[in-house]
Design a protein around this motif. Structure first.
Motif, short mmCIF file in Angstrom:
data_model
loop_
_atom_site.label_atom_id
_atom_site.label_comp_id
_atom_site.label_asym_id
_atom_site.label_seq_id
_atom_site.Cartn_x
_atom_site.Cartn_y
_atom_site.Cartn_z
N GLU A 21 -71.59 -30.73 -4.94
CA GLU A 21 -72.93 -30.83 -4.45
C GLU A 21 -73.77 -31.70 -5.59
OE1 GLU A 21 -74.83 -27.19 -3.46
OE2 GLU A 21 -73.93 -27.32 -1.40
N GLN A 33 -86.70 -35.93 4.46
CA GLN A 33 -87.07 -34.46 4.42
C GLN A 33 -88.75 -34.69 3.83
OE1 GLN A 33 -84.76 -31.45 2.24
NE2 GLN A 33 -83.14 -33.16 2.52
N ASP A 67 -89.26 -28.25 -1.61
CA ASP A 67 -87.81 -27.83 -1.53
C ASP A 67 -86.78 -28.71 -0.83
OD1 ASP A 67 -88.55 -25.32 -2.68
OD2 ASP A 67 -89.25 -24.38 -0.81
N VAL A 124 -83.34 -30.19 0.26
CA VAL A 124 -81.89 -29.62 0.53
C VAL A 124 -81.01 -30.40 -0.39
CG1 VAL A 124 -80.05 -29.30 2.20
CG2 VAL A 124 -82.38 -29.06 3.01
#
Length: 322
Positions: A172, A216, A271, A273
């Motif tokens: 990640e 996003q 926020d 992802v």
């Protein structure tokens, strides 16, 4: 069965010649590419024309063009050759240390930069006869992944673009914002208002090709004011430096390029992802021993990169990923 009898009467070397002829569209260049004589290629072309009942190459002025049938065949010869190679690469006892093979991995310049060196080092240590080809991804290769993956060993790509294709998760990363070091319009922190006001450098900016973090941001009602569109991540910090622009970049890449590019790395004011990078492959490779081994090497490289996530040079002050 009739199909088996037909295959028994075919020379597989014709497939190699057919593929080269369709790509080169020239007998002389095909002979040079295959390392054979020109008469040998001419004879093979005559056999292929008889087999298909089609000229395959049609003269237009002083050059040759593919016939409609040949254009269809060109899309099939690459995957067919790849399948033949997989068949003859299989051995009773797979030993990576003696393997001689080229693995083609399609990847962004980001993944090639942060993960590529770890993969290359592990391959060189375990299998000196292996060559790694890192091929730059494009929106087309992602949009047509099922066909792309027939002729490549796999695709390094975050989740969110592909479905119904085998994959293994690797690591990640976190999205961060970058601004020029001398951009006095931005203080210690960014705000959503500033993101709406500042000009942007974005990736691709196409309907199916974009940075997920930018998507996003749009869901929050903020449409980036795009000033520059880049076809890769590596140029983005240098396109931000010395300007009022802002861009979204992966934390690991931003940490490596911040100093040489002259940019600051800041947390996103929303926020976002995390990016989950994975290796995707066509199901035809799932039981190939060499490919299974390759996937293991990539997974190990991903774990090594995850362990290194606490190093300051990877994140330039951004909180490391757990």
């Amino acid at each position: 069965m009739p199909v088996d009898r037909m295959l028994a009467n075919l020379d597989l070397n014709l497939l190699v010649t057919l593929d080269a002829l369709l790509r080169e569209r020239n007998v002389t260049r095909t002979a040079e590419a295959l390392g054979v004589s020109q008469p040998a290629v001419s004879a093979a072309l005559a056999r292929l024309r008889r087999h298909f009942g089609d000229p395959l190459l049609a003269r237009t002025g002083n050059r040759y063009e593919l016939t409609p049938l040949a254009a269809q065949l060109l899309a099939l010869t690459g995957p067919a050759l790849a399948g033949v190679r997989r068949v003859f690469d299989v051995t009773p006892d797979f030993d990576p240390s003696t393997m001689e093979r080229e693995f083609t991995v399609i990847t962004s310049d980001y993944a090639a930069t942060v993960l590529g060196p770890l993969i290359a080092r592990r391959l060189a240590e375990a299998s000196p006869g292996v060559r790694l080809r890192l091929q730059q991804t494009t929106p087309y290769t992602v949009d047509h992944a099922a066909d792309t993956l027939r002729t490549a060993d796999g695709l390094l790509l975050p989740h969110g673009f592909l479905t119904d294709i085998p994959f293994v998760d690797l690591y990640e990363d976190r999205w961060v914002c970058i601004v020029s070091r001398d951009n006095d319009a931005v203080g210690a922190e960014l705000t959503l208002e500033l993101l709406a006001e500042l000009p942007w450098v974005v990736l691709y900016n196409l309907r199916t090709a974009f940075a997920p973090a930018a998507q996003q941001l749009r869901l929050l009602g903020i449409e980036p004011r795009v000033e520059v569109v880049a076809d890769g991540f590596l140029p983005m910090p240098f396109l931000v430096a010395g300007t009022r622009r802002v861009a979204l970049l992966q934390a690991r890449l931003a940490g490596r390029l911040a100093e040489p590019a002259g940019v600051r790395v800041l947390k996103c004011p929303f926020d976002v992802v995390p990016l989950a990078e994975a290796f995707w492959w066509h199901p035809i490779y799932s039981n190939d021993p060499a490919h299974v081994w390759l996937r293991g090497v990539l997974a190990e490289a991903g774990r090594e990169l995850a362990v290194a996530s606490s190093r300051s040079e990877d994140f330039a002050g951004i909180d490391p990923i757990g």
